[in-house]
Scaffold this motif. Structure first.
Motif, mmCIF file in Angstrom:
data_model
loop_
_atom_site.group_PDB
_atom_site.id
_atom_site.type_symbol
_atom_site.label_atom_id
_atom_site.label_comp_id
_atom_site.label_asym_id
_atom_site.label_seq_id
_atom_site.Cartn_x
_atom_site.Cartn_y
_atom_site.Cartn_z
ATOM 1 N N ARG A 1 -1.486 9.897 4.933
ATOM 2 C CA ARG A 1 -2.356 10.657 4.035
ATOM 3 C C ARG A 1 -1.710 11.981 3.635
ATOM 4 O O ARG A 1 -1.971 12.489 2.540
ATOM 5 N N LYS B 1 -5.697 3.909 -2.719
ATOM 6 C CA LYS B 1 -6.075 4.879 -1.690
ATOM 7 C C LYS B 1 -6.467 6.201 -2.357
ATOM 8 O O LYS B 1 -5.782 6.673 -3.274
ATOM 9 N N TYR B 2 -7.544 6.765 -1.871
ATOM 10 C CA TYR B 2 -8.067 8.029 -2.404
ATOM 11 C C TYR B 2 -8.299 8.953 -1.217
ATOM 12 O O TYR B 2 -9.152 8.698 -0.367
ATOM 13 N N HIS C 1 -2.362 6.180 9.566
ATOM 14 C CA HIS C 1 -3.059 6.725 8.403
ATOM 15 C C HIS C 1 -3.007 8.253 8.392
ATOM 16 O O HIS C 1 -2.899 8.868 7.322
ATOM 17 N N TYR D 1 -3.567 -2.746 4.223
ATOM 18 C CA TYR D 1 -4.218 -3.127 5.477
ATOM 19 C C TYR D 1 -3.675 -4.467 5.951
ATOM 20 O O TYR D 1 -3.536 -4.709 7.140
ATOM 21 N N GLN E 1 -10.106 3.461 0.915
ATOM 22 C CA GLN E 1 -9.084 2.472 0.603
ATOM 23 C C GLN E 1 -9.755 1.184 0.161
ATOM 24 O O GLN E 1 -10.701 0.713 0.794
ATOM 25 N N GLU F 1 -8.749 -2.808 -1.225
ATOM 26 C CA GLU F 1 -7.618 -3.734 -1.272
ATOM 27 C C GLU F 1 -8.089 -5.135 -1.627
ATOM 28 O O GLU F 1 -9.119 -5.607 -1.127
ATOM 29 N N ASP G 1 -11.544 9.724 3.360
ATOM 30 C CA ASP G 1 -10.539 8.908 2.678
ATOM 31 C C ASP G 1 -11.085 7.515 2.429
ATOM 32 O O ASP G 1 -11.833 6.961 3.249
#
Length: 567
Positions: free
Chosen positions: A45, A399-400, A41, A245, A412, A414, A410
């Motif tokens: 990122r 994803k932010y 990650h 993930y 995520q 899903e 951060d």
């Protein structure tokens, strides 16, 4: 006989490629970095913050090579778009130190080496790096202890071992990882292992003090560049496809397996070809694995990924699982479904795609779709609803990075689902599994799932991770019944339904809510102290009341990937 038939031609082919590579011009070659979600990650990122795909590697297939990552990190060193905070700079220095021999920047040595010859580099217990040969050696230690409600045996683990990596002539990279472990699992992990007869991610095990497990882990690979654009890796390890993930193509959940992998990267295209030999089933004596020549099966996987514009990537894959060697599947450029049809075999074929789009700097959407079988009138429910042949897995994620402008926070989100019977097969030893564990999602099929992850790095050495998920799935009330979730069962046997009327959650309805909060502090390079709390609650039609548990744990790990019990 099959195993010998498979290995000899493949070994000769790999040897020929290695010989061919020796006459090529010097091409730097590093070992691959083990897939660790937290570690990866930190790399991914950066790409999202830049708002565009990077030209060095395709993030849709993991793991990455050390020398390629080092080049990528060098390109970011002076980039204010990604190096925005002290934590960002710390992460860049940390990742660079892990791969220092391939960096063109000056990576500082240890200020105080131990006994002058050990830990001359923070990431290496001992190392030698010369013109013709390089080797890096480090210890592996994991010690954890915890407590879980309503569990008579407190969960704990002790693992110790060794990791070695290096290169020869700057052309051949190698890696090996050896550990031995004694472990008492949390209740739901123990139940999962008992049901499958295998420890997730490890496979073979022995009893340890009645309720515990003892196992030996050995991973390793060698990789070499045969041309400027083509590279081969031969190993015994895991692979992971996709941006999420979870993965519906191939994931890191099952036991490691033997494989040969070709990576061809030209311009905006990356072609990955994977050929593997896996364990189809296991022999048991008194409920535990015992000696025997376990039946084998063979898996071929092709993925073509390519960048679309500056901020999107598409990947198309096809794969086939078979219980017999078929050399037609060794063609790296052919459509595997066509080959399977031409051979008239009942082998299990899956097709699909994955995609990501960094639509603004700091935000990415991604997804996967894996199709097991396609009948037009049944897929679109023209002939009827809920066809058993309507089998697929789907994923959508977001994803932010730097949520609401807060640096190093951060997020995520899903969504995953797989229809009943998706990864099962009607022929023995052709299900999407390896060593009695799913090759993709831990739940198998017949489920829906939402996963949410917050990652926050308030201090350079402190990482906070909050992962939660909700699962809705259908289970089998007995070993003789098959509602389509257990990938180890034959899809034509034990099904209570006909061709139509199948739906996600059929069978014994289950709902699971789980959250895990972990604080990891890096005391020294790759030496972490982890404190975590896990809450799990399961409701089911066959339970009189919800089953809930709290699990508290403290762990010390040194060059060890943090265990993941989120299933």
């Amino acid at each position: 006989m099959q195993k010998t038939t498979f290995i000899r031609p493949l070994g000769l082919f790999v040897f020929a490629m290695a010989l061919f590579s020796s006459i090529q011009s010097s091409l730097a070659q590093g070992a691959y970095i083990p897939y660790d979600r937290d570690y990866y990650h930190k790399m991914d990122r950066y790409e999202i913050l830049q708002g565009k795909t990077n030209p060095f590697f395709n993030s849709g297939y993991k793991p990455y090579r050390r020398d390629i990552l080092a080049k990528y990190l060098d390109s970011l060193a002076e980039n204010p778009e990604v190096i925005q905070s002290k934590a960002d700079q710390f992460n860049l220095d940390y990742l660079s130190q892990d791969n220092w021999e391939f960096s063109e920047r000056e990576i500082p040595e240890s200020k105080k080496p131990f006994l002058k010859s050990l830990y001359r580099r923070p990431g290496d217990f001992a190392h030698y790096e010369g013109e013709d040969f390089g080797i890096h050696l480090s210890p592996v230690i994991y010690l954890s202890g915890g407590t879980e409600t309503d569990n008579d045996r407190n969960p704990a683990r002790l693992a110790r071992g060794l990791v070695v990596r290096g290169s020869v002539d700057k052309k051949v990279g190698f890696y090996t990882y050896l550990t031995t472990s004694e472990v008492f699992f949390p209740s739901w992990v123990k139940s999962y292992a008992e049901h499958n007869g295998a420890v997730p991610g490890e496979g073979f095990w022995k009893e340890y003090k009645d309720e515990g497990y003892n196992y030996f882990s050995a991973l390793g690979h060698v990789s070499f560049q045969i041309t400027k654009h083509i590279e081969i890796q031969v190993g015994h390890d895991r692979n992971f496809a996709g941006e999420g993930y979870r993965s519906f193509q191939i994931s890191d959940f099952s036991n490691p397996y033997m494989f040969v992998k070709f990576n061809t990267k030209v311009w905006k295209f990356q072609l990955t070809n994977l050929w593997t030999q896996m364990t189809a089933d296991v022999f048991y004596d008194r409920g535990r694995p015992t000696d025997g020549r376990y039946p084998q099966k063979y898996f071929a996987y092709n993925r073509l990924g390519f960048n679309v514009g500056k901020n999107a990537n598409l990947g198309f894959f096809s794969s086939i699982m078979t219980d017999k060697i078929n050399f037609n599947y060794f063609n790296p450029f052919i459509f595997l479904r066509w080959v399977e049809q031409q051979q008239g075999t009942p082998d299990k074929v899956m097709l699909g795609l994955d995609a990501k789009w960094i639509f603004v700097p700091g935000m990415e959407v991604y997804g996967q779709f894996a199709l097991d079988e396609f009948v037009f009138n049944e897929f679109f429910e023209i002939d009827g609803e809920g066809s058993k042949r309507n089998k697929y897995g789907a994923q959508l994620g977001y994803k932010y990075i730097n949520v609401f402008g807060l640096r190093n926070l951060d997020f995520q989100l899903e969504w995953n689902q797989a229809r009943p019977y998706t990864f099962q097969e009607k022929v023995d030893y052709q299900s999407y599994s390896n060593w009695r564990t799913p090759l993709t999602h831990p739940r198998g099929a017949n489920f829906r799932e939402f996963v949410g992850i917050f990652r926050y790095q308030p201090l350079p050495r402190l990482d906070l991770n909050l992962t939660g998920f909700y699962q809705y799935f259908g289970a089998d009330e007995s070993p003789e019944v098959n509602w389509g979730g257990d990938v180890l069962k034959n899809r034509l046997e034990g099904s209570p339904t006909g061709l139509f009327g199948n739906y996600i959650g059929q069978g014994v309805e289950n709902k699971v809510i789980q959250s895990n909060l972990t604080a990891s502090y890096m005391l020294k390079h790759n030496f972490f102290i982890d404190a975590s709390h896990t809450f799990r609650r399961r409701t089911a039609q066959d339970l009189d009341a919800p089953a809930s548990s709290h699990y508290l744990q403290l762990a010390f790990r040194w060059n060890f990937i943090k265990p993941d019990f989120n299933y």
